[in-house]
Design a protein around this motif. Structure first.
Motif, PDB file in Angstrom:
ATOM      1  N   GLY A   5      28.882 -62.130  35.484  1.00 63.79           N
ATOM      2  CA  GLY A   5      28.615 -63.489  35.939  1.00 63.79           C
ATOM      3  C   GLY A   5      28.006 -64.324  34.836  1.00 63.79           C
ATOM      4  N   ASN A   6      27.502 -65.462  35.201  1.00 63.55           N
ATOM      5  CA  ASN A   6      26.805 -66.352  34.283  1.00 63.55           C
ATOM      6  C   ASN A   6      27.683 -66.807  33.120  1.00 63.55           C
ATOM      7  N   LEU A 122      30.342 -65.863  44.958  1.00 63.12           N
ATOM      8  CA  LEU A 122      29.492 -65.628  43.797  1.00 63.12           C
ATOM      9  C   LEU A 122      28.369 -64.697  44.226  1.00 63.12           C
ATOM     10  N   ASP A 126      24.345 -63.875  40.056  1.00 64.07           N
ATOM     11  CA  ASP A 126      24.951 -64.923  39.242  1.00 64.07           C
ATOM     12  C   ASP A 126      24.085 -66.179  39.339  1.00 64.07           C
TER      13      ASP A 126
END
Length: 145
Positions: A5-6, A122, A126
């Motif tokens: 994520g991110n 998500l 995240d």
């Protein structure tokens, strides 16, 4: 295994990037397509089989969404301007939406199938999830929803 994520390339466009007419048009030309890489259960998506990848988020990890709800989430994200920056007339790479339970979804299109989106929730890890949720609340308040 959790998906990476991110992603620093994800950005939500300014709310007035598209006017109401452009958003409505984008809804009509965008489609939701299921990806077997994000599903354990084929649900009502017409998938012959599923093949969840360990690096992909499962869209049915929390609950199984019907195709109609997935399409509605995509449309609502576009109508609220929750899209990544793009040139009007083209397709945004990302669209974000939030369901009635507060689950944040990200839909993504790729270079081979512009305008055909697959989506997934998500994950809590995240950091972008919290930003999407706060921006969703602001934009819903502005349109009176």
């Amino acid at each position: 295994m959790n998906r990476a994520g991110n992603n620093p390339k994800r950005r939500i466009a300014v709310q007035d990037l598209l006017d109401e007419i452009q958003r409505a048009r984008l809804v009509t030309v965008s489609t939701y397509v299921a990806s077997g890489h994000h599903k354990r259960n084929p649900g009502d998506y017409g998938l012959e089989r599923t093949n969840p990848r360990p690096t992909k988020s499962l869209c049915d990890a929390v609950r199984i969404l019907k195709m109609a709800e997935a399409k509605m989430l995509l449309a609502n994200g576009i109508l609220h301007g929750m899209v990544s920056p793009h040139t009007p007339g083209e397709f945004p790479k990302f669209v974000w939406s939030v369901d009635g339970n507060g689950t944040v979804y990200e839909a993504k299109t790729d270079g081979n199938a512009r305008g055909a989106y697959h989506g997934y929730p998500l994950e809590a890890e995240d950091d972008f999830r919290a930003y999407v949720l706060s921006e969703w609340k602001k934009r819903c308040r502005l349109v009176g929803k």
